[in-house]
Design a protein around this motif. Structure first.
Motif, PDB file in Angstrom:
ATOM      1  N   LEU A  33      52.581 -37.926 -11.020  1.00 38.53           N
ATOM      2  CA  LEU A  33      51.965 -39.153 -11.489  1.00 38.53           C
ATOM      3  C   LEU A  33      50.715 -39.814 -10.930  1.00 38.53           C
ATOM      4  N   ALA A  34      50.585 -39.721  -9.643  1.00 41.40           N
ATOM      5  CA  ALA A  34      49.449 -40.345  -9.221  1.00 41.40           C
ATOM      6  C   ALA A  34      48.182 -39.419  -9.615  1.00 41.40           C
ATOM      7  N   TRP A  35      48.363 -38.034  -9.501  1.00 40.65           N
ATOM      8  CA  TRP A  35      47.515 -37.011 -10.122  1.00 40.65           C
ATOM      9  C   TRP A  35      47.210 -37.384 -11.422  1.00 40.65           C
ATOM     10  N   ASP A  36      48.175 -37.416 -12.190  1.00 40.91           N
ATOM     11  CA  ASP A  36      48.036 -37.478 -13.649  1.00 40.91           C
ATOM     12  C   ASP A  36      47.127 -38.629 -14.088  1.00 40.91           C
ATOM     13  N   LEU A  37      47.579 -39.902 -13.321  1.00 41.63           N
ATOM     14  CA  LEU A  37      46.991 -41.176 -13.998  1.00 41.63           C
ATOM     15  C   LEU A  37      45.770 -41.604 -12.871  1.00 41.63           C
ATOM     16  N   GLN A  38      45.524 -40.714 -11.987  1.00 36.27           N
ATOM     17  CA  GLN A  38      44.570 -40.920 -11.055  1.00 36.27           C
ATOM     18  C   GLN A  38      44.505 -42.458 -10.234  1.00 36.27           C
ATOM     19  N   SER A  39      45.915 -42.890 -10.081  1.00 33.29           N
ATOM     20  CA  SER A  39      46.181 -44.220  -9.876  1.00 33.29           C
ATOM     21  C   SER A  39      46.352 -44.338  -8.322  1.00 33.29           C
ATOM     22  N   ALA A  40      45.743 -45.222  -7.726  1.00 33.58           N
ATOM     23  CA  ALA A  40      45.813 -45.755  -6.277  1.00 33.58           C
ATOM     24  C   ALA A  40      46.953 -46.325  -5.858  1.00 33.58           C
ATOM     25  N   ASP A  41      47.540 -46.890  -6.989  1.00 35.58           N
ATOM     26  CA  ASP A  41      48.767 -47.599  -6.566  1.00 35.58           C
ATOM     27  C   ASP A  41      50.130 -46.807  -6.542  1.00 35.58           C
ATOM     28  N   VAL A  42      50.101 -45.823  -7.531  1.00 34.81           N
ATOM     29  CA  VAL A  42      51.047 -44.763  -7.323  1.00 34.81           C
ATOM     30  C   VAL A  42      50.969 -43.929  -5.986  1.00 34.81           C
ATOM     31  N   SER A  43      49.735 -43.673  -5.727  1.00 33.91           N
ATOM     32  CA  SER A  43      49.439 -42.887  -4.588  1.00 33.91           C
ATOM     33  C   SER A  43      49.871 -43.566  -3.168  1.00 33.91           C
ATOM     34  N   GLU A  44      49.686 -45.086  -3.368  1.00 36.93           N
ATOM     35  CA  GLU A  44      50.337 -45.800  -2.062  1.00 36.93           C
ATOM     36  C   GLU A  44      51.751 -45.875  -2.217  1.00 36.93           C
ATOM     37  N   LEU A  45      52.393 -45.706  -3.236  1.00 38.54           N
ATOM     38  CA  LEU A  45      53.974 -45.650  -3.295  1.00 38.54           C
ATOM     39  C   LEU A  45      54.312 -44.163  -2.628  1.00 38.54           C
ATOM     40  N   TYR A  46      53.692 -43.298  -2.892  1.00 43.57           N
ATOM     41  CA  TYR A  46      53.888 -41.907  -2.397  1.00 43.57           C
ATOM     42  C   TYR A  46      53.772 -41.987  -0.757  1.00 43.57           C
ATOM     43  N   HIS A  47      52.557 -42.535  -0.270  1.00 40.13           N
ATOM     44  CA  HIS A  47      52.514 -42.673   1.037  1.00 40.13           C
ATOM     45  C   HIS A  47      53.506 -43.693   1.709  1.00 40.13           C
ATOM     46  N   HIS A  48      53.932 -44.700   1.193  1.00 39.26           N
ATOM     47  CA  HIS A  48      55.035 -45.722   1.703  1.00 39.26           C
ATOM     48  C   HIS A  48      56.318 -44.784   1.904  1.00 39.26           C
TER      49      HIS A  48
END
Length: 140
Positions: A106-121
């Motif tokens: 989802l982070a890649w598809d949306l280019q979303s920093a917020d979703v990427s942050e959830l991944y890292h957490h």
């Protein structure tokens, strides 16, 4: 419970109930909440041969993260062809793996920093999980 990789702070998972459970996906994913949930179930079906639907728990992490896991005492045979991983994981660990896959997609598809942050957490939380080695092998 696990420790944050960089701050050495304990990360705690808390199962969501009632209204918190109903509001977490809209809060975190907005209009993409149904897509995220479908990605989690889709990855579970692709990666865990013996996954057959059922009720899923939702967890918030004290570092701001989130994950879903089947409410089951079963273990799952998880196979990730892309990195040659195959192993038995508890429902909780399998949930972490498929949530990480869904968040990444989802982070890649949306280019979303917020979703990427959830991944890292969630990845930080996984580092202290009792099945951390297997989780990291599955997502590597």
């Amino acid at each position: 419970m696990s420790k944050d990789l960089f701050d050495n702070v304990e990360i705690v998972a808390r199962a969501l109930q009632g209204q918190e459970r109903l509001s977490v996906l809209p809060e975190l994913f907005g209009r993409h909440m149904m897509r995220f949930e479908a990605l989690v179930y889709g990855w579970a079906g692709r990666l865990a041969a013996n996954y057959d639907d059922g009720y899923w728990e939702m967890y918030r992490l004290s570092n701001g993260g989130f994950y879903m896991a089947p409410s089951s005492n079963d273990t799952y045979r998880v196979t990730v062809d892309g990195n040659l991983f195959s192993g038995e994981l508890t429902a909780d660990a399998m949930g972490i793996v498929v949530t990480l896959f869904a968040l990444n997609q989802l982070a890649w598809d949306l280019q979303s920093a917020d979703v990427s942050e959830l991944y890292h957490h969630l990845r930080d939380y996984a580092a202290g999980h009792s099945e951390a080695v297997m989780i990291y092998r599955a997502i590597d």
